[in-house]
Design a protein around this motif. Structure first.
Motif, PDB file in Angstrom:
ATOM      1  N   VAL A 176      93.610  25.020 100.500  1.00 44.88           N
ATOM      2  CA  VAL A 176      93.586  25.505 101.875  1.00 44.88           C
ATOM      3  C   VAL A 176      94.491  24.639 102.750  1.00 44.88           C
ATOM      4  O   VAL A 176      95.231  25.144 103.595  1.00 44.88           O
ATOM      5  CB  VAL A 176      92.148  25.551 102.418  1.00 44.88           C
ATOM      6  CG1 VAL A 176      92.129  25.930 103.891  1.00 44.88           C
ATOM      7  CG2 VAL A 176      91.314  26.532 101.606  1.00 44.88           C
ATOM      8  N   TYR A 226      90.428  32.013 105.389  1.00 44.91           N
ATOM      9  CA  TYR A 226      90.010  31.216 104.244  1.00 44.91           C
ATOM     10  C   TYR A 226      88.494  31.070 104.307  1.00 44.91           C
ATOM     11  O   TYR A 226      87.945  30.624 105.320  1.00 44.91           O
ATOM     12  CB  TYR A 226      90.703  29.856 104.260  1.00 44.91           C
ATOM     13  CG  TYR A 226      92.197  30.000 104.423  1.00 44.91           C
ATOM     14  CD1 TYR A 226      92.981  30.499 103.381  1.00 44.91           C
ATOM     15  CD2 TYR A 226      92.821  29.704 105.633  1.00 44.91           C
ATOM     16  CE1 TYR A 226      94.353  30.669 103.536  1.00 44.91           C
ATOM     17  CE2 TYR A 226      94.186  29.867 105.796  1.00 44.91           C
ATOM     18  CZ  TYR A 226      94.944  30.350 104.754  1.00 44.91           C
ATOM     19  OH  TYR A 226      96.294  30.535 104.907  1.00 44.91           O
ATOM     20  N   LEU A 275      85.042  29.464 102.947  1.00 42.89           N
ATOM     21  CA  LEU A 275      84.592  28.217 102.345  1.00 42.89           C
ATOM     22  C   LEU A 275      83.074  28.154 102.348  1.00 42.89           C
ATOM     23  O   LEU A 275      82.402  28.937 103.027  1.00 42.89           O
ATOM     24  CB  LEU A 275      85.152  27.016 103.128  1.00 42.89           C
ATOM     25  CG  LEU A 275      86.643  27.025 103.452  1.00 42.89           C
ATOM     26  CD1 LEU A 275      86.991  25.864 104.380  1.00 42.89           C
ATOM     27  CD2 LEU A 275      87.469  26.947 102.180  1.00 42.89           C
ATOM     28  N   TYR A 308      86.260  26.061  98.209  1.00 44.24           N
ATOM     29  CA  TYR A 308      87.010  27.298  98.444  1.00 44.24           C
ATOM     30  C   TYR A 308      86.314  28.469  97.756  1.00 44.24           C
ATOM     31  O   TYR A 308      85.913  28.369  96.599  1.00 44.24           O
ATOM     32  CB  TYR A 308      88.428  27.141  97.923  1.00 44.24           C
ATOM     33  CG  TYR A 308      89.248  28.410  97.929  1.00 44.24           C
ATOM     34  CD1 TYR A 308      89.810  28.891  99.103  1.00 44.24           C
ATOM     35  CD2 TYR A 308      89.454  29.127  96.746  1.00 44.24           C
ATOM     36  CE1 TYR A 308      90.577  30.049  99.105  1.00 44.24           C
ATOM     37  CE2 TYR A 308      90.220  30.282  96.745  1.00 44.24           C
ATOM     38  CZ  TYR A 308      90.770  30.745  97.927  1.00 44.24           C
ATOM     39  OH  TYR A 308      91.517  31.885  97.928  1.00 44.24           O
ATOM     40  N   THR A 323      90.368  34.068  99.817  1.00 45.72           N
ATOM     41  CA  THR A 323      91.276  34.296 100.936  1.00 45.72           C
ATOM     42  C   THR A 323      91.276  35.784 101.257  1.00 45.72           C
ATOM     43  O   THR A 323      91.371  36.620 100.354  1.00 45.72           O
ATOM     44  CB  THR A 323      92.707  33.846 100.590  1.00 45.72           C
ATOM     45  OG1 THR A 323      92.702  32.441 100.309  1.00 45.72           O
ATOM     46  CG2 THR A 323      93.663  34.126 101.747  1.00 45.72           C
TER      47      THR A 323
END
Length: 267
Positions: free
Chosen positions: A182, A213, A215, A226, A229
């Motif tokens: 990221v 993004y 998380l 992560y 996306t």
């Protein structure tokens, strides 16, 4: 190991590591509003959205985008407001002295009914510029950005970007680093917007790429994990998820070059 078996094992490892990437989630535009000035970000409540600029705010009807209130800093004390989040009838806007160093930040508080400035919380000098904040599960979550294009100024790059957890009265409890992939996607910049989603995941943006993004907090260690996306219509910068909509995730984002607020749904 036979080549076919090797390929199968690699595929399974990737599938287990990134189980959500194959779902192809994306943002689909619902509507957009072109306004006079859209610089930094947008916040939202059940009836209105709020545009955050460096030194000013505007309040708009969600139905037609009509402006119903405005606020302008006349003191010269505010340099760079970044994002905002509505909690109750208060709009909390993050503010920093970017690009000056040493970095210093505050949160500026406004009455959503009138946009009158009603309070402030200062972080003072801190190793990062506050770019976004959210109130979730009874705690404040605040992102402090560092920038690779400013590394020579304070000896840090965007790897120093941090998410910090605070009590409601601003006692620091924990903090996390951002994952390497990221940070690479941020380029020379850092996280510009972020919020907790209704699914218990953290959604954040960089400076300019049209991407979210996703998380999550780690089970162990000090680095956020992560998840995936999501391509978006709006660019990086500060955004908001409309929490008044319960059956889907409605996203308010911006494009700065043409002053649009873009409303989309994550599908």
């Amino acid at each position: 190991m036979p080549l076919a078996l090797f390929r199968k094992n690699v595929f399974m490892l990737l599938f287990l590591a990134y189980p959500l990437l194959s779902r192809g989630q994306k943002a689909t535009e619902i509507r957009r509003f072109q306004l006079t000035q859209v610089q930094q970000g947008v916040a939202v409540d059940p009836t209105h959205f709020y545009v955050i600029n460096n030194h000013s705010l505007t309040k708009h009807n969600k139905k037609d985008g009509k402006q119903v209130a405005a606020w302008q800093d006349t003191t010269g004390l505010l340099k760079h407001m970044n994002s905002g989040v509505v909690v109750g009838q208060k709009l909390y806007c993050t503010h920093s002295n970017y690009p000056d160093v040493p970095m210093a930040s505050s949160i500026e508080i406004f009455d959503t009914r009138t946009l009158r400035h009603i309070g402030t919380h200062s972080f003072g000098l801190f190793p990062g510029s506050v770019t976004w904040a959210d109130f979730y599960n009874g705690y404040w979550w605040v992102a402090f950005a560092n920038y690779s294009n400013k590394a020579s100024a304070e000896g840090r790059d965007n790897r120093w970007t941090t998410l910090v957890k605070y009590t409601p009265t601003w006692q620091q409890l924990e903090s996390w680093a951002f994952p390497a992939n990221v940070l690479q996607a941020f380029g020379l910049y850092s996280t510009s917007g972020g919020t907790w989603g209704p699914d218990g995941l953290i959604y954040c943006t960089g400076h300019d790429k049209p991407e979210l993004y996703v998380l999550k907090l780690p089970e162990r260690g000090h680095t956020l994990q992560y998840v995936k996306t999501i391509p978006t219509i709006s660019e990086g910068q500060a955004f908001a998820i409309d929490r008044s909509v319960k059956d889907r995730q409605v996203l308010y984002g911006i494009t700065r070059n043409d002053n649009y607020v873009i409303v989309s749904v994550l599908e």
